[in-house]
Design a protein around this motif. Structure first.
Motif, short mmCIF file in Angstrom:
data_model
loop_
_atom_site.label_atom_id
_atom_site.label_comp_id
_atom_site.label_asym_id
_atom_site.label_seq_id
_atom_site.Cartn_x
_atom_site.Cartn_y
_atom_site.Cartn_z
N LEU A 173 2.67 -3.75 4.71
CA LEU A 173 3.66 -2.75 4.29
C LEU A 173 3.02 -1.55 3.59
N PHE A 174 3.45 -0.36 4.02
CA PHE A 174 2.96 0.90 3.46
C PHE A 174 4.14 1.79 3.10
N LEU A 175 4.17 2.29 1.87
CA LEU A 175 5.07 3.39 1.53
C LEU A 175 4.50 4.62 2.23
N GLU A 176 5.26 5.16 3.18
CA GLU A 176 4.73 6.26 3.99
C GLU A 176 4.95 7.62 3.35
N LYS A 177 6.22 7.95 3.06
CA LYS A 177 6.55 9.26 2.53
C LYS A 177 7.70 9.18 1.55
N VAL A 178 7.73 10.13 0.64
CA VAL A 178 8.88 10.33 -0.24
C VAL A 178 9.37 11.74 0.05
N ILE A 179 10.64 11.86 0.42
CA ILE A 179 11.17 13.13 0.92
C ILE A 179 12.06 13.78 -0.14
N TYR A 180 11.85 15.08 -0.35
CA TYR A 180 12.62 15.83 -1.34
C TYR A 180 13.44 16.94 -0.68
N GLU A 181 13.49 16.95 0.63
CA GLU A 181 14.25 17.96 1.36
C GLU A 181 15.14 17.29 2.40
N LYS A 182 16.33 17.82 2.58
CA LYS A 182 17.23 17.26 3.58
C LYS A 182 16.82 17.72 4.98
N ASN A 183 17.22 16.93 5.98
CA ASN A 183 16.93 17.23 7.39
C ASN A 183 15.42 17.30 7.67
N TYR A 184 14.68 16.41 7.04
CA TYR A 184 13.23 16.35 7.25
C TYR A 184 12.94 15.95 8.70
N GLN A 185 11.97 16.60 9.31
CA GLN A 185 11.60 16.30 10.70
C GLN A 185 10.45 15.30 10.71
N TRP A 186 10.74 14.10 11.19
CA TRP A 186 9.74 13.03 11.19
C TRP A 186 8.73 13.20 12.31
N GLU A 187 7.48 12.91 11.98
CA GLU A 187 6.42 12.96 12.97
C GLU A 187 6.43 11.68 13.81
N GLU A 188 5.71 11.71 14.94
CA GLU A 188 5.59 10.55 15.80
C GLU A 188 5.03 9.37 15.00
N LEU A 189 5.58 8.21 15.24
CA LEU A 189 5.12 7.01 14.55
C LEU A 189 3.80 6.55 15.14
N GLU A 190 2.76 6.53 14.32
CA GLU A 190 1.42 6.15 14.76
C GLU A 190 0.87 5.07 13.83
N HIS A 217 0.83 -1.20 0.00
CA HIS A 217 0.00 0.00 0.00
C HIS A 217 0.87 1.26 0.00
N ALA A 218 0.23 2.40 -0.18
CA ALA A 218 0.95 3.69 -0.10
C ALA A 218 0.08 4.73 0.59
N LEU A 219 0.67 5.39 1.57
CA LEU A 219 0.02 6.53 2.21
C LEU A 219 0.26 7.79 1.41
N ASN A 220 1.43 7.87 0.77
CA ASN A 220 1.73 9.04 -0.05
C ASN A 220 2.83 8.71 -1.06
N GLN A 221 2.41 8.07 -2.13
CA GLN A 221 3.32 7.86 -3.26
C GLN A 221 3.37 9.16 -4.06
N VAL A 222 4.52 9.48 -4.58
CA VAL A 222 4.67 10.69 -5.40
C VAL A 222 4.98 10.28 -6.83
N ALA A 223 4.32 10.94 -7.77
CA ALA A 223 4.58 10.71 -9.19
C ALA A 223 4.57 12.06 -9.90
N HIS A 224 5.16 12.10 -11.08
CA HIS A 224 5.00 13.31 -11.90
C HIS A 224 4.25 12.96 -13.17
N LEU A 225 3.42 13.89 -13.56
CA LEU A 225 2.63 13.79 -14.78
C LEU A 225 3.12 14.84 -15.76
N GLU A 226 3.47 14.40 -16.95
CA GLU A 226 3.88 15.35 -17.99
C GLU A 226 2.86 15.29 -19.12
N VAL A 227 2.24 16.44 -19.40
CA VAL A 227 1.20 16.49 -20.43
C VAL A 227 1.00 17.95 -20.85
N LYS A 228 0.58 18.14 -22.08
CA LYS A 228 0.25 19.48 -22.55
C LYS A 228 -1.21 19.77 -22.21
#
Length: 269
Positions: A236-253, A57-68
């Motif tokens: 299993l869940f894909l939780e987050k995809v991070i694009y910034e360094k030093n990301y502050q993780w939230e409490e694991l719930e 599963h995925a809680l927040n999968q990231v994709a890019h869409l390219e289209v005109k």
């Protein structure tokens, strides 16, 4: 051509993973089908931050869409969700830079795995139920061995897209919530079946059928042994995809809290 970032959640139970296949139902395939109906005649490209296995599963999968298109992000989101099946949902669509790449620009990714200590009628597709007693503290101790840069060849199936079997595990976090054991694994990237094999080995350690020396051996010398312990995809869940360094993780719930009909309270002794 315009480029958009898609934030997507999905229940992977009915799907053969993320990546489009000729003869399989996949998340990417369903997204492309929907986009082709919206952007008739336009060239479409949808690329994800990474692949998830069948049933994951995925809680927040990231994709890019390219289209005109001249459509606004909010309209694209609405139109996609109108066409997608109920177990795939677009959380957000936003404009992205022309060079943004969902996979190549990611700094790190996190997965959450849920182990249940009790049988459940409603949450079966979102947990791994283990009947045996598990030593939670020992699992945490063994989990620390995976942190850092290691060769995870013993923990992955061969994949033509993986140029190296080395990966950086930034952290492994554990938490007990009622009858759930939660494991969050944060890393630079993950090989095919790697997370599920790490979890499977941790479960064996929790049963006291593997020890720290065994795990260190798997990390130092290639072994096919961890393949026997591969955890099922259901938890299993894909939780987050991070694009910034030093990301502050939230409490694991518990991910299960997202589904209000399912409660995992402490069982009566």
């Amino acid at each position: 051509m315009g480029r958009f970032r898609l934030d997507i959640e999905y229940a992977g139970t009915r799907y053969s993973g993320w990546q489009k296949q000729k003869n399989g139902r996949t998340i990417q395939g369903k997204l492309i089908e929907a986009a082709e109906k919206i952007f008739k005649g336009e060239r479409i490209d949808i690329q994800g931050s990474g692949r998830t296995d069948a049933g994951v599963h995925a809680l927040n999968q990231v994709a890019h869409l390219e289209v005109k298109t001249m459509l606004a992000p909010e309209i694209i989101k609405m139109k996609l969700n109108d066409l997608l099946p109920a177990d795939i949902n677009i959380l957000e669509v936003s404009k992205a830079g022309k060079n943004f790449h969902a996979r190549h620009d990611a700094v790190s990714r996190s997965y959450i795995y849920q182990i249940s200590r009790r049988r459940t009628a409603f949450g079966k597709q979102f947990v791994w139920w283990i009947k045996d007693e598990l030593d939670f503290e020992y699992m945490k101790r063994v989990g620390g061995l995976f942190e850092g840069m290691h060769d995870f060849a013993s923990f992955a199936d061969k994949d033509s897209e993986d140029k190296s079997t080395k990966a950086l595990i930034e952290s492994i976090q554990f938490k007990e919530v009622g009858e759930l054991i939660l494991i969050r694994i944060v890393g630079s990237h993950f090989l095919w079946k790697m997370v599920r094999r790490i979890v499977g080995v941790l479960a064996e350690a929790g049963r006291h059928k593997l020890n720290e020396n065994d795990v260190e051996s798997y990390l130092n010398v290639f072994s096919r042994e961890p393949a026997k312990y591969t955890a099922p995809p259901s938890g299993l869940f894909l939780e987050k995809v991070i694009y910034e360094k030093n990301y502050q993780w939230e409490e694991l719930e518990p991910v299960i809290n997202l589904i209000p009909t399912i409660k995992f309270g402490r069982r009566e002794k």
